[in-house]
Write a protein that holds these residues in place. Sequence first.
Motif, short mmCIF file in Angstrom:
data_model
loop_
_atom_site.label_atom_id
_atom_site.label_comp_id
_atom_site.label_asym_id
_atom_site.label_seq_id
_atom_site.Cartn_x
_atom_site.Cartn_y
_atom_site.Cartn_z
N PRO A 17 0.84 -1.21 0.00
CA PRO A 17 0.00 0.00 0.00
C PRO A 17 0.87 1.25 0.00
N LYS A 18 0.28 2.34 -0.49
CA LYS A 18 0.98 3.63 -0.49
C LYS A 18 0.25 4.59 0.45
N VAL A 19 1.02 5.44 1.10
CA VAL A 19 0.43 6.48 1.94
C VAL A 19 1.02 7.82 1.51
N TYR A 20 0.17 8.74 1.09
CA TYR A 20 0.59 10.12 0.81
C TYR A 20 0.42 10.91 2.09
N HIS A 21 1.49 11.56 2.50
CA HIS A 21 1.44 12.25 3.80
C HIS A 21 2.37 13.44 3.82
N PHE A 22 2.17 14.30 4.83
CA PHE A 22 3.15 15.34 5.13
C PHE A 22 3.61 15.11 6.56
N ALA A 23 4.95 15.14 6.76
CA ALA A 23 5.52 14.63 8.01
C ALA A 23 4.99 15.31 9.27
N LEU A 24 4.66 16.58 9.21
CA LEU A 24 4.24 17.27 10.43
C LEU A 24 2.72 17.34 10.58
N ASP A 25 2.00 16.81 9.62
CA ASP A 25 0.54 16.88 9.69
C ASP A 25 0.02 15.89 10.75
N PRO A 26 -0.76 16.38 11.72
CA PRO A 26 -1.17 15.49 12.82
C PRO A 26 -2.08 14.34 12.37
N PHE A 27 -2.85 14.54 11.30
CA PHE A 27 -3.75 13.47 10.84
C PHE A 27 -2.95 12.38 10.13
N CYS A 28 -1.92 12.79 9.37
CA CYS A 28 -1.03 11.81 8.75
C CYS A 28 -0.30 11.02 9.82
N ARG A 29 0.07 11.71 10.89
CA ARG A 29 0.77 11.02 11.98
C ARG A 29 -0.12 9.95 12.62
N ARG A 30 -1.40 10.25 12.79
CA ARG A 30 -2.29 9.23 13.38
C ARG A 30 -2.37 8.01 12.47
N LEU A 31 -2.47 8.25 11.16
CA LEU A 31 -2.56 7.11 10.25
C LEU A 31 -1.28 6.28 10.30
N ARG A 32 -0.12 6.95 10.37
CA ARG A 32 1.14 6.21 10.42
C ARG A 32 1.25 5.42 11.73
N LEU A 33 0.74 5.97 12.82
CA LEU A 33 0.73 5.21 14.08
C LEU A 33 -0.16 3.97 13.95
N MET A 34 -1.28 4.11 13.24
CA MET A 34 -2.15 2.94 13.03
C MET A 34 -1.42 1.87 12.22
N LEU A 35 -0.73 2.29 11.16
CA LEU A 35 0.05 1.33 10.37
C LEU A 35 1.02 0.58 11.28
N GLY A 36 1.72 1.34 12.13
CA GLY A 36 2.69 0.74 13.04
C GLY A 36 2.04 -0.24 13.99
N GLU A 37 0.93 0.14 14.59
CA GLU A 37 0.27 -0.75 15.56
C GLU A 37 -0.28 -2.00 14.88
N PHE A 38 -0.69 -1.87 13.62
CA PHE A 38 -1.16 -3.05 12.89
C PHE A 38 0.01 -3.84 12.28
N GLY A 39 1.24 -3.36 12.48
CA GLY A 39 2.40 -4.05 11.92
C GLY A 39 2.41 -4.08 10.40
N MET A 40 1.87 -3.00 9.79
CA MET A 40 1.79 -2.94 8.32
C MET A 40 2.97 -2.21 7.72
N GLU A 41 3.38 -2.69 6.56
CA GLU A 41 4.35 -1.95 5.75
C GLU A 41 3.59 -1.11 4.74
N ALA A 42 4.09 0.07 4.46
CA ALA A 42 3.49 0.90 3.41
C ALA A 42 4.56 1.81 2.84
N GLU A 43 4.42 2.12 1.58
CA GLU A 43 5.35 3.06 0.96
C GLU A 43 4.87 4.47 1.28
N LEU A 44 5.73 5.26 1.93
CA LEU A 44 5.36 6.62 2.31
C LEU A 44 5.78 7.59 1.22
N ILE A 45 4.83 8.38 0.76
CA ILE A 45 5.14 9.37 -0.27
C ILE A 45 4.84 10.74 0.32
#
Lengths: 228, 228
Positions: free
Chosen positions: A2-30
């Motif tokens: 999966p791909k995730v489009y994000h901006f590093a300091l955006d708090p909503f992107c950060r929540r999604l990345r924390l979810m990926l981490g907790e689910f143990g998912m890999e994703a390509e960050l763009i």
Amino acid sequence: MPKVYHFALDPFCRRLRLMLGEFGMEAELIEVRPWEAPPEFLRISPFGDVPVFMDDNGTVVSGIVAAGEYLEETRGTPERTLYGTTAAEKAETRMLLSWFEGRFFHEVTGPIYMEKALRRLLPREKGGGAPDTRRVRAAMERKKDHLTRLGQLADERKWLAGDFLSAADLAAAAQISVLDYLDALDWNGLESAKLWYQRMKSRPAFRPLLSDRVRGIAPPSLYTALDF
Amino acid sequence: MPKVYHFALDPFCRRLRLMLGEFGMEAELIEVRPWEAPPEFLRISPFGDVPVFMDDNGTVVSGIVAAGEYLEETRGTPERTLYGTTAAEKAETRMLLSWFEGRFFHEVTGPIYMEKALRRLLPREKGGGAPDTRRVRAAMERKKDHLTRLGQLADERKWLAGDFLSAADLAAAAQISVLDYLDALDWNGLESAKLWYQRMKSRPAFRPLLSDRVRGIAPPSLYTALDF
């Protein structure tokens, strides 16, 4: 992958990345700068919302509310849920999400993120320029009441939504981590909230956020410290 | 019987009431003026959010995001769903909800509701007073682009989220109905959106909204017309 489009300091992107981490998912960050509105990005997110999650099957989900629910629905299990298993648990998680990503964002994180970060990143015609320090001070003032309430919840319960680590903990920690990066935190008198945030910051899912840097904006030295 | 705390002109309360109607549910409606912050109301909705749904089993859900999902979860069935059955359908519904209840509300309904209704209802110390007509004009201007996009979707699909009437149709219609009540609609050049809104307005679930009146604010004569 999966791909995730994000901006590093955006708090909503950060929540999604924390979810990926907790689910143990890999994703390509763009990384995208949504205000630059790159045409290929607007094709998948017509209003320019981040984060955007692109699943392997081609499903594209933009915005944190839909993307968070989508991850839970497609990657969550009764043993590993970030929203809860009963309707009442899910309602509690979603009410807390609305608190942190609605009210707390609009009153606290949003103004501080705008004034202390985006003003330096945006071109002048999109709002770049000098920060409005009065607006920062008002947001800092409102912050205390929210973090006091958060601390009360953290004292009463194992995690914010109840007995399980939920998306609400991740959303709150994501918002607070942006304040942390922008040196807009002061834990004085907020011991309970601070203890909860130390627990959150120590989770493996948090590590990628702590190593992110936005060019031109350096975090304070304690930003990466787990014992602060 | 479940209880719903609501304010008649609030667009989020209207969406919840449309959901009740589409699910064929009875509920006791309790009108509250959230800005008066009645203590018994703040006990169930600490930030004063409406709507609040109180289920027969005692579960209390405040705020439209959590309450809408809760109704779908407890009253929806695969045959009668307002969010969809697949993860992709639900994602589409939720993205549209974020559009209408996030962006559209903040840019259009929110300012118009504030300036044309709340300024007349609120006490002076909470923001009551003369409307800011410039803010109304700016919101009216932004409205057109949103309703054009809505019309395009309504042309391409049976309903906004796809083949089924979804919470997104209800949310959009609820927001627009507030503009309608406040005489802030002009369908000129928006034929597709208008046809979709006529369909929505004709649904039995809409009738209770059309008969509501807020003291001191009269809707225009076409507000109750199904053929406008």
